[in-house]
Design a protein around this motif. Structure first.
Motif, short mmCIF file in Angstrom:
data_model
loop_
_atom_site.label_atom_id
_atom_site.label_comp_id
_atom_site.label_asym_id
_atom_site.label_seq_id
_atom_site.Cartn_x
_atom_site.Cartn_y
_atom_site.Cartn_z
N ALA A 20 0.84 -1.20 0.00
CA ALA A 20 0.00 0.00 0.00
C ALA A 20 0.87 1.25 0.00
N GLN A 21 2.01 1.16 0.67
CA GLN A 21 2.93 2.30 0.72
C GLN A 21 3.52 2.61 -0.65
N SER A 22 3.93 1.58 -1.41
CA SER A 22 4.50 1.83 -2.72
C SER A 22 3.45 2.38 -3.69
N ILE A 23 2.22 1.94 -3.56
CA ILE A 23 1.14 2.46 -4.39
C ILE A 23 0.91 3.94 -4.06
N ALA A 24 0.90 4.26 -2.78
CA ALA A 24 0.70 5.65 -2.36
C ALA A 24 1.83 6.54 -2.85
N VAL A 25 3.06 6.05 -2.80
CA VAL A 25 4.22 6.82 -3.28
C VAL A 25 4.09 7.07 -4.78
N GLY A 26 3.72 6.03 -5.53
CA GLY A 26 3.55 6.18 -6.97
C GLY A 26 2.46 7.17 -7.31
N LYS A 27 1.36 7.11 -6.59
CA LYS A 27 0.26 8.05 -6.83
C LYS A 27 0.69 9.47 -6.52
N GLN A 28 1.42 9.65 -5.42
CA GLN A 28 1.91 10.98 -5.05
C GLN A 28 2.86 11.52 -6.12
N GLN A 29 3.78 10.68 -6.60
CA GLN A 29 4.72 11.09 -7.64
C GLN A 29 3.96 11.47 -8.91
N TYR A 30 2.97 10.68 -9.30
CA TYR A 30 2.17 10.98 -10.48
C TYR A 30 1.46 12.33 -10.32
N MET A 31 0.83 12.54 -9.17
CA MET A 31 0.09 13.78 -8.94
C MET A 31 1.04 14.99 -9.00
N ILE A 82 15.03 12.17 -12.43
CA ILE A 82 14.66 11.59 -11.14
C ILE A 82 15.28 10.22 -11.04
N ALA A 83 15.33 9.70 -9.84
CA ALA A 83 15.86 8.35 -9.62
C ALA A 83 14.97 7.32 -10.31
N GLU A 84 15.56 6.25 -10.78
CA GLU A 84 14.78 5.18 -11.43
C GLU A 84 13.69 4.65 -10.50
N GLU A 85 13.96 4.63 -9.20
CA GLU A 85 12.94 4.15 -8.26
C GLU A 85 11.70 5.03 -8.30
N GLU A 86 11.91 6.35 -8.44
CA GLU A 86 10.77 7.26 -8.54
C GLU A 86 10.01 7.02 -9.83
N ALA A 87 10.74 6.84 -10.93
CA ALA A 87 10.10 6.55 -12.22
C ALA A 87 9.34 5.22 -12.14
N ASN A 88 9.91 4.24 -11.47
CA ASN A 88 9.23 2.96 -11.29
C ASN A 88 7.94 3.13 -10.50
N ALA A 89 7.97 3.98 -9.49
CA ALA A 89 6.78 4.19 -8.65
C ALA A 89 5.65 4.81 -9.46
N ILE A 90 6.00 5.72 -10.36
CA ILE A 90 4.98 6.36 -11.18
C ILE A 90 4.35 5.33 -12.08
#
Length: 90
Positions: A20-31, A82-90
């Motif tokens: 749930a945390q990784s989904i929330a991070v991805g949503k936040q990055q997208y927004m 951005i870091a690849e991890e951030e791109a992955n989260a999006i």
């Protein structure tokens, strides 16, 4: 909306269960980085829609990450340093 849910489910199954945390991070990055152009739900706005496309530009997670990191020269999509991890989260 159904296609967004199907895409999210496909990615989750492909990469294993997402927390749930990784989904929330991805949503936040997208927004923060994407919604201004592509809309909160991906149906477009200032930029093009990225969901419900008959011929999507990016058809794999790797291609989506590549487009986020490198942009589309001459196409209006900027690259994001951005870091690849951030791109992955999006």
């Amino acid at each position: 909306m159904i296609r967004i849910a199907a895409l999210a489910l496909s990615w989750a199954l492909y990469d294993g269960p997402a927390s749930a945390q990784s989904i929330a991070v991805g949503k936040q990055q997208y927004m923060e980085r994407c919604a201004g152009c592509h809309g909160e739900d991906g149906t477009g706005g200032h930029g093009p829609a990225i969901v419900n496309l008959s011929r999507p530009r990016a058809t794999s997670r790797e291609t989506v990450r590549y487009v986020i990191l490198n942009g589309i020269p001459g196409g209006g999509m900027p690259s994001f340093r951005i870091a690849e991890e951030e791109a992955n989260a999006i």
